[in-house]
Design a protein around this motif. Sequence first.
Motif, PDB file in Angstrom:
ATOM      1  N   TYR A   1       0.934  -1.275   0.104  1.00 51.24           N
ATOM      2  CA  TYR A   1      -0.044  -0.046  -0.087  1.00 51.24           C
ATOM      3  C   TYR A   1       0.996   1.287   0.180  1.00 51.24           C
ATOM      4  O   TYR A   1       1.989   1.225   0.681  1.00 51.24           O
ATOM      5  CB  TYR A   1      -0.990   0.198   1.070  1.00 51.24           C
ATOM      6  N   HIS A   2       0.325   2.279  -0.694  1.00 55.55           N
ATOM      7  CA  HIS A   2       1.051   3.550  -0.769  1.00 55.55           C
ATOM      8  C   HIS A   2       1.445   4.190   0.919  1.00 55.55           C
ATOM      9  O   HIS A   2       0.564   4.074   1.494  1.00 55.55           O
ATOM     10  CB  HIS A   2       0.553   4.585  -1.589  1.00 55.55           C
ATOM     11  N   VAL A   3       2.314   4.832   0.922  1.00 56.19           N
ATOM     12  CA  VAL A   3       2.497   5.402   2.160  1.00 56.19           C
ATOM     13  C   VAL A   3       1.938   7.038   2.220  1.00 56.19           C
ATOM     14  O   VAL A   3       2.493   8.009   2.852  1.00 56.19           O
ATOM     15  CB  VAL A   3       4.087   5.801   2.428  1.00 56.19           C
ATOM     16  N   SER A   4       0.813   7.146   1.608  1.00 53.82           N
ATOM     17  CA  SER A   4       0.123   8.130   1.851  1.00 53.82           C
ATOM     18  C   SER A   4      -0.622   8.413   2.956  1.00 53.82           C
ATOM     19  O   SER A   4      -0.607   7.612   4.024  1.00 53.82           O
ATOM     20  CB  SER A   4      -1.122   7.971   0.606  1.00 53.82           C
ATOM     21  N   GLN A   5      -0.857   9.875   3.332  1.00 61.01           N
ATOM     22  CA  GLN A   5      -1.612  10.069   4.684  1.00 61.01           C
ATOM     23  C   GLN A   5      -2.897   9.467   4.858  1.00 61.01           C
ATOM     24  O   GLN A   5      -3.155   8.904   5.991  1.00 61.01           O
ATOM     25  CB  GLN A   5      -1.751  11.646   4.569  1.00 61.01           C
ATOM     26  N   ARG A   6      -3.536   9.219   3.687  1.00 63.46           N
ATOM     27  CA  ARG A   6      -4.736   8.509   3.881  1.00 63.46           C
ATOM     28  C   ARG A   6      -4.575   7.287   4.277  1.00 63.46           C
ATOM     29  O   ARG A   6      -5.164   6.741   5.436  1.00 63.46           O
ATOM     30  CB  ARG A   6      -5.461   8.551   2.389  1.00 63.46           C
ATOM     31  N   ASN A   7      -3.545   6.339   4.129  1.00 60.27           N
ATOM     32  CA  ASN A   7      -3.338   5.148   4.495  1.00 60.27           C
ATOM     33  C   ASN A   7      -2.664   4.980   5.486  1.00 60.27           C
ATOM     34  O   ASN A   7      -3.205   4.027   6.518  1.00 60.27           O
ATOM     35  CB  ASN A   7      -2.475   4.361   3.361  1.00 60.27           C
ATOM     36  N   THR A   8      -1.638   5.790   6.086  1.00 61.83           N
ATOM     37  CA  THR A   8      -0.910   5.808   7.281  1.00 61.83           C
ATOM     38  C   THR A   8      -1.898   6.406   8.433  1.00 61.83           C
ATOM     39  O   THR A   8      -1.869   5.822   9.564  1.00 61.83           O
ATOM     40  CB  THR A   8       0.277   6.526   7.019  1.00 61.83           C
ATOM     41  N   PHE A   9      -2.593   7.324   8.176  1.00 63.15           N
ATOM     42  CA  PHE A   9      -3.500   7.948   9.170  1.00 63.15           C
ATOM     43  C   PHE A   9      -4.598   6.972   9.346  1.00 63.15           C
ATOM     44  O   PHE A   9      -4.945   7.071  10.702  1.00 63.15           O
ATOM     45  CB  PHE A   9      -4.058   9.430   8.810  1.00 63.15           C
ATOM     46  N   THR A  10      -5.115   6.263   8.665  1.00 66.92           N
ATOM     47  CA  THR A  10      -6.390   5.245   8.818  1.00 66.92           C
ATOM     48  C   THR A  10      -5.908   3.995   9.329  1.00 66.92           C
ATOM     49  O   THR A  10      -6.857   3.333   9.874  1.00 66.92           O
ATOM     50  CB  THR A  10      -7.217   5.224   7.741  1.00 66.92           C
ATOM     51  N   GLY A  11      -4.693   3.744   9.223  1.00 68.00           N
ATOM     52  CA  GLY A  11      -4.023   2.380   9.519  1.00 68.00           C
ATOM     53  C   GLY A  11      -4.302   1.319   8.660  1.00 68.00           C
ATOM     54  O   GLY A  11      -3.894   0.141   8.895  1.00 68.00           O
ATOM     55  N   ARG A  12      -4.507   1.841   7.496  1.00 77.76           N
ATOM     56  CA  ARG A  12      -4.712   0.554   6.311  1.00 77.76           C
ATOM     57  C   ARG A  12      -3.109   0.252   6.140  1.00 77.76           C
ATOM     58  O   ARG A  12      -2.851  -0.864   5.865  1.00 77.76           O
ATOM     59  CB  ARG A  12      -5.147   1.479   4.948  1.00 77.76           C
ATOM     60  N   LEU A  13      -2.353   1.156   6.329  1.00 80.40           N
ATOM     61  CA  LEU A  13      -0.758   0.596   6.030  1.00 80.40           C
ATOM     62  C   LEU A  13      -0.274   1.231   7.576  1.00 80.40           C
ATOM     63  O   LEU A  13      -0.166   2.346   7.963  1.00 80.40           O
ATOM     64  CB  LEU A  13      -0.126   1.649   5.133  1.00 80.40           C
ATOM     65  N   THR A  14       0.257   0.086   8.325  1.00 82.87           N
ATOM     66  CA  THR A  14       1.080   0.542   9.589  1.00 82.87           C
ATOM     67  C   THR A  14       2.444   0.396   9.344  1.00 82.87           C
ATOM     68  O   THR A  14       2.882  -0.168   8.441  1.00 82.87           O
ATOM     69  CB  THR A  14       0.665  -0.504  10.456  1.00 82.87           C
ATOM     70  N   PRO A  15       3.275   0.898  10.168  1.00 83.40           N
ATOM     71  CA  PRO A  15       4.960   0.763  10.258  1.00 83.40           C
ATOM     72  C   PRO A  15       5.080  -0.727  10.066  1.00 83.40           C
ATOM     73  O   PRO A  15       6.030  -1.140   9.358  1.00 83.40           O
ATOM     74  CB  PRO A  15       5.120   1.380  11.450  1.00 83.40           C
ATOM     75  N   GLY A  16       4.378  -1.660  10.975  1.00 83.71           N
ATOM     76  CA  GLY A  16       4.878  -2.865  10.764  1.00 83.71           C
ATOM     77  C   GLY A  16       4.630  -3.711   9.248  1.00 83.71           C
ATOM     78  O   GLY A  16       5.464  -4.341   9.000  1.00 83.71           O
ATOM     79  N   MET A  17       3.552  -3.183   8.693  1.00 82.19           N
ATOM     80  CA  MET A  17       3.203  -3.750   7.283  1.00 82.19           C
ATOM     81  C   MET A  17       4.073  -3.256   6.497  1.00 82.19           C
ATOM     82  O   MET A  17       4.691  -4.182   5.548  1.00 82.19           O
ATOM     83  CB  MET A  17       1.671  -3.321   7.008  1.00 82.19           C
ATOM     84  N   LEU A  18       4.546  -2.141   6.446  1.00 85.73           N
ATOM     85  CA  LEU A  18       5.620  -1.503   5.540  1.00 85.73           C
ATOM     86  C   LEU A  18       6.808  -2.130   5.858  1.00 85.73           C
ATOM     87  O   LEU A  18       7.776  -2.337   4.835  1.00 85.73           O
ATOM     88  CB  LEU A  18       5.484   0.162   5.630  1.00 85.73           C
ATOM     89  N   GLY A  19       7.184  -2.191   6.844  1.00 89.91           N
ATOM     90  CA  GLY A  19       8.433  -2.824   7.405  1.00 89.91           C
ATOM     91  C   GLY A  19       8.701  -4.358   6.764  1.00 89.91           C
ATOM     92  O   GLY A  19       9.776  -4.696   6.343  1.00 89.91           O
ATOM     93  N   ASP A  20       7.349  -5.151   7.057  1.00 85.21           N
ATOM     94  CA  ASP A  20       7.715  -6.408   6.636  1.00 85.21           C
ATOM     95  C   ASP A  20       7.909  -6.631   4.939  1.00 85.21           C
ATOM     96  O   ASP A  20       8.593  -7.389   4.771  1.00 85.21           O
ATOM     97  CB  ASP A  20       6.209  -7.164   6.944  1.00 85.21           C
TER      98      ASP A  20
END
Length: 246
Positions: free
Chosen positions: A211-230
């Motif tokens: 998922y893109h690291v957009s504010q929409r995704n990161t602020f809503t929890g659609r993309l978490t730091p853990g998901m991105l890191g994995d």
Amino acid sequence: MPGAGRRAEPSLDRLDAAVADCRACPRLVEWRERVGREGRRAYAGWDYWARPVPGFGPPDAALLVVGLAPAAHGGNRTGRMFTGDRSGDVLYAALHRLGLAGQAEAVSRDDGMRLRGVRVTAPVHCAPPANRPTPGERDTCRPWLVREIGLLRPTLRALVVLGAFGWQAVLPALAASGYRLPRPRPRFAHGARVLLPAEGDGHGLELFGCYHVSQRNTFTGRLTPGMLGDVLRAAARAAGLPAATP
């Protein structure tokens, strides 16, 4: 089409310089320059880049991260991909946690940021209105991505695509760069992982979706730091890069 009729640039430095001079898409040229003139109160006095933003990272990168396009007051302001906006804050912090970036924050072209084995780029190099390039603008910009991948190909082993728009842009660029795509073409999904053999001689490539690291995704929890890191950690390992475990 940018660069039509030219010989392929023999180095990433020359490619980046050519990208920064492109004026192929009138709507994007008008928008990026208008944003540069008008600015934003928070960046009063800042001399906006207001040009196409080249990729960023070493010429022998084993991992390529592909986003969407520069942000109007991020890369379009600073002149460096994913630098000066909240999406970049999330991405570079994740790379730093894995030991792939020299620092966690990227604020300007001269802030000392260094990437280790990783390069970041986008399928559209100009900031688009409402962060939405048109399909035509995506296709016009594609030759730059094809050349970039071609220049990286001797060392490139893995590629992470941030978002569905980038995924759709990257697939034809990879095919044009000498990688064999499965049929039917793979669909975008967070966590997708596809092995692309090389046509003829050469190393294949592992393609990852995130998922893109957009504010929409990161602020809503659609993309978490853990998901991105994995995803980044798996891609780094596929690329043969040492990635730290947080």
